[in-house]
Design an enzyme around this catalytic site. Structure first.
Site, PDB file in Angstrom:
ATOM      1  N   ASN A  23      -0.219  37.753   4.547  1.00  0.00           N
ATOM      2  CA  ASN A  23      -1.807  37.862   3.940  1.00  0.00           C
ATOM      3  C   ASN A  23      -1.750  37.698   2.048  1.00  0.00           C
ATOM      4  OD1 ASN A  23      -4.233  38.718   2.758  1.00  0.00           O
ATOM      5  ND2 ASN A  23      -3.825  41.198   4.157  1.00  0.00           N
TER       6      ASN A  23
ATOM      7  N   LYS B 121      -4.115  38.203  -0.041  1.00  0.00           N
ATOM      8  CA  LYS B 121      -5.577  39.285   0.019  1.00  0.00           C
ATOM      9  C   LYS B 121      -6.009  38.215  -1.560  1.00  0.00           C
ATOM     10  CE  LYS B 121      -2.169  42.687   0.961  1.00  0.00           C
ATOM     11  NZ  LYS B 121      -2.151  44.442   0.796  1.00  0.00           N
TER      12      LYS B 121
ATOM     13  N   HIS C  33      -9.080  45.037   8.504  1.00  0.00           N
ATOM     14  CA  HIS C  33      -7.211  45.408   7.072  1.00  0.00           C
ATOM     15  C   HIS C  33      -7.514  46.585   6.136  1.00  0.00           C
ATOM     16  CE1 HIS C  33      -4.803  45.639   4.027  1.00  0.00           C
ATOM     17  NE2 HIS C  33      -3.582  44.806   4.602  1.00  0.00           N
TER      18      HIS C  33
ATOM     19  N   GLU D  91      -7.370  47.672   3.607  1.00  0.00           N
ATOM     20  CA  GLU D  91      -8.283  47.652   2.416  1.00  0.00           C
ATOM     21  C   GLU D  91      -9.713  47.106   2.587  1.00  0.00           C
ATOM     22  OE1 GLU D  91      -5.576  44.722   0.419  1.00  0.00           O
ATOM     23  OE2 GLU D  91      -3.950  45.766   0.100  1.00  0.00           O
TER      24      GLU D  91
ATOM     25  N   GLU E 282      -0.206  48.689  10.518  1.00  0.00           N
ATOM     26  CA  GLU E 282       0.348  48.717   8.724  1.00  0.00           C
ATOM     27  C   GLU E 282      -0.043  49.955   8.418  1.00  0.00           C
ATOM     28  OE1 GLU E 282      -0.047  44.287   6.827  1.00  0.00           O
ATOM     29  OE2 GLU E 282      -2.110  44.837   7.213  1.00  0.00           O
TER      30      GLU E 282
ATOM     31  N   GLY F  55       2.162  47.620   0.103  1.00  0.00           N
ATOM     32  CA  GLY F  55       2.410  47.099  -1.525  1.00  0.00           C
ATOM     33  C   GLY F  55       3.397  48.732  -2.412  1.00  0.00           C
TER      34      GLY F  55
ATOM     35  N   SER G  81       5.083  46.172   3.180  1.00  0.00           N
ATOM     36  CA  SER G  81       6.211  45.843   2.156  1.00  0.00           C
ATOM     37  C   SER G  81       7.692  45.189   2.978  1.00  0.00           C
ATOM     38  CB  SER G  81       6.763  47.466   1.534  1.00  0.00           C
ATOM     39  OG  SER G  81       5.955  47.931   0.417  1.00  0.00           O
TER      40      SER G  81
HETATM   41  P1  13P Z   1       2.652  43.804   1.221  1.00  0.00           P
HETATM   42  O1  13P Z   1       3.026  43.302   1.589  1.00  0.00           O
HETATM   43  O2  13P Z   1       2.539  43.785  -0.045  1.00  0.00           O
HETATM   44  O3  13P Z   1       3.102  45.556   1.624  1.00  0.00           O
HETATM   45  O4  13P Z   1       1.278  43.894   1.802  1.00  0.00           O
HETATM   46  C1  13P Z   1       1.126  44.527   3.504  1.00  0.00           C
HETATM   47  C2  13P Z   1       0.146  44.002   3.490  1.00  0.00           C
HETATM   48  O5  13P Z   1      -1.531  44.802   3.654  1.00  0.00           O
HETATM   49  C3  13P Z   1      -0.280  42.228   4.916  1.00  0.00           C
HETATM   50  O6  13P Z   1      -1.816  42.769   5.479  1.00  0.00           O
END
Ligand code: 13P
Length: 275
Positions: free
Chosen positions: A38, A40, A122, A124, A192, A198, A238
């Site tokens: 992803n 983003k 997601h 976010e 997740e 992150g 992560s």
């Molecule tokens: P990270 O791998 O940067 O923690 O992000 C995970 C994520 O949100 C994948 O959709």
């Protein structure tokens, strides 16, 4: 001699049935390992070309399905640069085919330009853009109706985990999806935990496995045994080349959804975590 061989075979079958909780067992699940990147809201033409070049030249495990979630504006560009066996996902899509919805894109548009997946729900989108369980489920249903495959995200916040509400939260999120989704064949669930996204703070393989096992049981109790056995559940938060192999050994972890590390060459090692 024959009797002895049969005894050895029986013993090893019994051993795997009772004790094997590592990658042998998960490989025997029949669920194809699936790793999503992803990206983003990251990347530009130059860096995307570099990542696509890395993915095109590296040996990728043929037993792993790979999907790249690319910013909408670069989807066609990435499609032309990625190996054709790598799937392409939008990172969001609205719940109707077309109309007066300024700024949105639809599953029909994603399909039209060669994307075959969409990431929905997601954390976010949930936290920053205030998307509700219900809206996310409606989007998922529409995307599936339009012939896209869906990575349906769920996960608890740190506050919810510390209050002992992890199972309750993921069950609520799954329940919302289940009220709209009738056919789960083209769905992958991405668990997740928000506190791991992150932050560099990965869930331990045991922490992740515990929630994945809960989800497997939830699916069995609330959808069907078949869906529970066949639906792939990714872990996200992560994931790096350093922790992917251990996580991939867990029997209910069927892949990853990777953010930051999917923008780096180490993504190849994550894709190949089962090798
Ligand atoms: P990270 O791998 O940067 O923690 O992000 C995970 C994520 O949100 C994948 O959709």
């Amino acid at each position: 001699m024959k009797v002895r061989r049969r005894l050895v075979q029986q013993t090893s079958r019994w051993f795997y049935a009772n004790f094997s909780t590592d990658c042998n067992e998960s490989n025997m699940s029949g669920r194809k390992f699936c790793v999503g990147g992803n990206w983003k809201m990251n990347g530009d033409q130059k860096s995307i070309a570099d990542i696509c070049k890395t993915l095109s030249s590296a040996p990728l495990d043929p037993n792993t399905e790979v999907v790249i979630g690319c910013p909408a504006i670069y989807l066609m560009y990435a499609r032309n640069l990625l190996p054709c066996e790598v799937g392409l996902a939008g990172q969001n899509a609205y719940k109707v085919e077309k109309g007066a919805f300024t700024g949105e894109i639809s599953p029909a548009m994603l399909k039209d330009i060669g994307a075959d997946w969409v990431i929905l729900g997601h954390s976010e989108r949930r936290a920053i853009f205030k998307e509700s369980d219900e809206l996310i489920a409606e989007k998922a249903q529409h995307a599936l109706d339009q012939g896209l495959k869906v990575i349906a995200c769920i996960g608890e916040t740190l506050e919810e985990r510390e209050a002992g509400k992890t199972n309750e939260v993921v069950a609520r999120q799954m329940c919302a999806y289940a009220q709209k989704i009738k056919d789960w064949q083209n769905v992958v669930v991405a668990y997740e935990p928000v506190w791991a996204i992150g932050t560099g703070k990965t869930a331990t393989p045991d922490q992740a496995q515990e929630v994945h096992a809960f989800l497997r049981q939830w699916l069995s109790d609330n959808i069907s045994k078949d869906v529970s056995a066949s639906l792939r559940i990714q872990y996200g938060g992560s994931v790096t080349a350093a922790n992917a192999k251990e996580l991939a050994k867990k029997p209910d972890i069927d892949g990853f959804l990777v953010g930051g590390a999917s923008l780096k060459p180490e993504f190849v090692e994550i894709i190949n975590a089962r090798q």
